[in-house]
Scaffold this motif. Sequence first.
Motif, PDB file in Angstrom:
ATOM      1  N   ARG B 125       0.700  -1.213  -0.141  1.00  7.88           N
ATOM      2  CA  ARG B 125      -0.144   0.147   0.000  1.00  7.88           C
ATOM      3  C   ARG B 125       0.935   1.444   0.248  1.00  7.88           C
ATOM      4  NH1 ARG B 125      -5.429   0.322   3.340  1.00  7.88           N
ATOM      5  NH2 ARG B 125      -6.081  -1.930   3.518  1.00  7.88           N
ATOM      6  N   VAL B 126       1.853   1.046   0.744  1.00  4.26           N
ATOM      7  CA  VAL B 126       2.858   2.453   0.708  1.00  4.26           C
ATOM      8  C   VAL B 126       3.363   2.729  -0.528  1.00  4.26           C
ATOM      9  CG1 VAL B 126       5.004   3.593   1.817  1.00  4.26           C
ATOM     10  CG2 VAL B 126       3.248   2.053   3.135  1.00  4.26           C
ATOM     11  N   GLN B 127       3.815   1.512  -1.356  1.00  2.00           N
ATOM     12  CA  GLN B 127       4.454   1.870  -2.598  1.00  2.00           C
ATOM     13  C   GLN B 127       3.426   2.352  -3.530  1.00  2.00           C
ATOM     14  OE1 GLN B 127       7.745   1.573  -3.167  1.00  2.00           O
ATOM     15  NE2 GLN B 127       7.068   2.623  -5.048  1.00  2.00           N
ATOM     16  N   GLU B 128       2.112   1.899  -3.671  1.00  6.29           N
ATOM     17  CA  GLU B 128       1.024   2.302  -4.213  1.00  6.29           C
ATOM     18  C   GLU B 128       0.831   3.883  -3.910  1.00  6.29           C
ATOM     19  OE1 GLU B 128      -1.479  -1.957  -4.604  1.00  6.29           O
ATOM     20  OE2 GLU B 128      -2.354  -0.177  -3.500  1.00  6.29           O
ATOM     21  N   GLN B 132       1.069   7.239  -6.402  1.00  3.04           N
ATOM     22  CA  GLN B 132       0.250   7.994  -6.585  1.00  3.04           C
ATOM     23  C   GLN B 132       0.371   9.377  -6.394  1.00  3.04           C
ATOM     24  OE1 GLN B 132      -2.796   6.217  -4.449  1.00  3.04           O
ATOM     25  NE2 GLN B 132      -3.188   4.868  -6.058  1.00  3.04           N
ATOM     26  N   VAL B 133       1.387   9.797  -5.135  1.00  3.77           N
ATOM     27  CA  VAL B 133       1.530  11.016  -4.901  1.00  3.77           C
ATOM     28  C   VAL B 133       2.837  11.491  -5.529  1.00  3.77           C
ATOM     29  CG1 VAL B 133       0.394  11.006  -2.429  1.00  3.77           C
ATOM     30  CG2 VAL B 133       2.996  10.609  -2.793  1.00  3.77           C
ATOM     31  N   GLY B 134       3.467  10.839  -6.453  1.00  2.00           N
ATOM     32  CA  GLY B 134       4.499  11.330  -7.311  1.00  2.00           C
ATOM     33  C   GLY B 134       6.024  11.095  -6.452  1.00  2.00           C
ATOM     34  N   GLN B 145      14.974  16.128   4.221  1.00  2.00           N
ATOM     35  CA  GLN B 145      15.404  16.104   2.914  1.00  2.00           C
ATOM     36  C   GLN B 145      14.435  16.504   1.836  1.00  2.00           C
ATOM     37  OE1 GLN B 145      16.698  12.110   3.635  1.00  2.00           O
ATOM     38  NE2 GLN B 145      18.695  12.723   3.706  1.00  2.00           N
ATOM     39  N   LEU B 146      13.194  17.115   2.372  1.00  3.85           N
ATOM     40  CA  LEU B 146      12.195  17.093   1.181  1.00  3.85           C
ATOM     41  C   LEU B 146      11.816  18.465   1.217  1.00  3.85           C
ATOM     42  CD1 LEU B 146      10.012  14.394   2.168  1.00  3.85           C
ATOM     43  CD2 LEU B 146      11.486  14.220   0.200  1.00  3.85           C
ATOM     44  N   SER B 147      11.307  19.237   0.059  1.00  8.37           N
ATOM     45  CA  SER B 147      10.658  20.600  -0.220  1.00  8.37           C
ATOM     46  C   SER B 147       9.180  20.361   0.653  1.00  8.37           C
ATOM     47  CB  SER B 147      10.595  20.717  -1.491  1.00  8.37           C
ATOM     48  OG  SER B 147       9.391  20.056  -2.119  1.00  8.37           O
ATOM     49  N   GLY B 148       8.686  21.843   0.835  1.00  4.91           N
ATOM     50  CA  GLY B 148       7.568  21.943   1.495  1.00  4.91           C
ATOM     51  C   GLY B 148       6.450  21.262   0.757  1.00  4.91           C
ATOM     52  N   GLY B 149       6.380  21.384  -0.400  1.00  2.00           N
ATOM     53  CA  GLY B 149       5.375  20.550  -1.279  1.00  2.00           C
ATOM     54  C   GLY B 149       5.490  19.042  -1.129  1.00  2.00           C
ATOM     55  N   GLN B 150       6.760  18.764  -1.197  1.00  5.12           N
ATOM     56  CA  GLN B 150       6.962  17.144  -1.065  1.00  5.12           C
ATOM     57  C   GLN B 150       6.426  16.594   0.174  1.00  5.12           C
ATOM     58  OE1 GLN B 150      11.200  17.296  -1.932  1.00  5.12           O
ATOM     59  NE2 GLN B 150      10.898  16.283  -4.032  1.00  5.12           N
ATOM     60  N   ARG B 151       6.676  17.524   1.267  1.00  2.00           N
ATOM     61  CA  ARG B 151       6.418  17.102   2.672  1.00  2.00           C
ATOM     62  C   ARG B 151       4.876  17.153   2.707  1.00  2.00           C
ATOM     63  NH1 ARG B 151      10.324  20.401   6.636  1.00  2.00           N
ATOM     64  NH2 ARG B 151      12.233  20.335   5.500  1.00  2.00           N
TER      65      ARG B 151
END
Lengths: 405, 224
Positions: B125-128, B132-134, B145-151
């Motif tokens: 499910r996590v991989q799916e 889906q969220v790219g 290590q992520l941008s705000g949008g990625q978070r």
Amino acid sequence: MNHFHLAWKNVRRNRRRSLVTILIAAVGCAAILVACGFALYTYDMLSDSAAREYGHITIAQKAFFEQEEETPMQFGMADDKVITAQLRSLPEVKEVLPRVSFSGLISNGDKSVIFLGTGADTALETKMRGPFLRILDGKVRAPQKNALPYVLLGVDLARSLGAKPGANLTLLTTTASTGGINAIDVEVSGIVTSGWSELDKRLVYTDLDAAQKLLMTDRVSTLSVYLGDIERVSETIQALSPDNVGKTLRPWWEQAFYYNSVKNLYNRIFGLLGFIIATLVLFSVINTLAMAVVERTREIGTLRALGAHPEEIVAQFVREGFLIGVVGVLAGNLLLWLVIAILPSLGLEMPPPPGRSEGYPLLVSASVNLFIITNLIIIILCTVAAWAVSRNAARKNIVEALGHV
Amino acid sequence: MNMSAIVLKSIVKKYHMGTEEVHALKGVDLAVPQGAFVAVRGPSGSGKSTLLNICGLIDTFDSGEYLLAGEAVRQFDERGRTLIRRQRIGFIFQSYNLVPVMTVRDNIEYSLLLAGLSDKECEKRVQEILDQVGLSGLGERTPDQLSGGQRQRVAIARALVKAPVLVIADEPTANLDTATAQQVVDLMKDLGQRLGTTFLIATHDDRMTAHCDRVLSMTDGVLQ
């Protein structure tokens, strides 16, 4: 996702603070182990000393242990040779040492001093006493026909009498048979120290025959039984029940009054010290984890909103406390091994305890039971600290927790 | 017939500030159909956060009735409400509220582990949801290590991975630039429609309300 892996990541979240907490747990653990290890070393040394002094098992008439003799050898044993032969046939018995205890006056012709004498095989006596009856001058000499009996003198008694090896002295005492006075001339063969200054002022060792001749008796006061293994005392006493021997048997610890007194005192002192150290560790860990809990209040609120039960949040902190404890005790054990390895090379000496004339080395004994108990205590304290500080935070109102800044 | 995901009947919530009693919600009535994308607007102190907290079962109400997917929640104690949250409600926060020591994958998986899914099912499910969220290639990164949008995408994934009935979102685009906010809104709406999840969103952001099926306005504890 491994819960302990996550807990370890959380422990490492504030590395400096966690390191300090782990160090406190490690130092606390090492301090308890060193202090108790020193006490254990002292117990081992004193038990060895007592066992060498009295024998692992002392055999005598029951009255010898319970009453004062009104005349010398009143409670002596006449059948010691039979019992000695019986005991020497047992595989667990390493040696049997018959002893005659007596007292009287020792004189150099000009001065007479009270002495406490022991008649025994002096070679065997010094061998069994080992480092706890050290020869400072002269040597142990076997009795010879047509020669004066030899004596070993306590160092302070020899100083008082101005006696050196080769000097002739006279022993006077009350005889066992008639209660009259008897005296024999003796030659000093050696000067010894027991480590007890008061005892060294009175100490005289002579061979068994000379003592019996002086006392005009064929009895002995006690039989000191030495075993190959000190751990087998109780088992051997059971095997040698009074029914078999016909006498009373006492293990060394029932006669080792100094050992028992020191053990009682040290148990209290080091018990209190251990309690104080454990309390300090507990409060340090509580302090660190309390800060971590406050910093993570919002995270706690998030996890609660996601559906974590309070006890699942608490379990997370408990795992972190447990890991701090485990790493702390591992570091503490390492510290202890360093102390154990380094101490002998430093040659540190403890000052002589009250009543003794000699100090003893500052060393630390390691014990598996001590390790297990101390490590468990530290780990449990860290775990309990984590539980105590997180249980209220985990039950905090979720909205308030999420709003925590 | 489209069943209501949320039904609120005369919900009242009072706070005590010293001796003063403050009515945060004054008899709120609301019905939100399943799969709807609903925004709640209102000035600070209007009661919209209280409304969302009650709907998300992280706060209680004093009187009224709340049906979540047809089930009255008042009957549940704290433990019962926690179980409902872990199975049926997702949260998206303005500040993402990701656990910093967990990887992206672990942050998302945590919800599933709470729900009692097996490791294998969790992994699948996590991989799916990552696909889906790219964020397929970023599963092993930590939030810093992520941008705000990625978070926020991770937060959306965490909220939706258990296919909840309801997602409560508190100002989900407030910390994002326009382009990223647009992507996040699109993502939320897209996933919500696919999963049939109802979104209840507190927002002041017109970029967000423009995409909502319904915009509710709240003033002084009353829904307009």
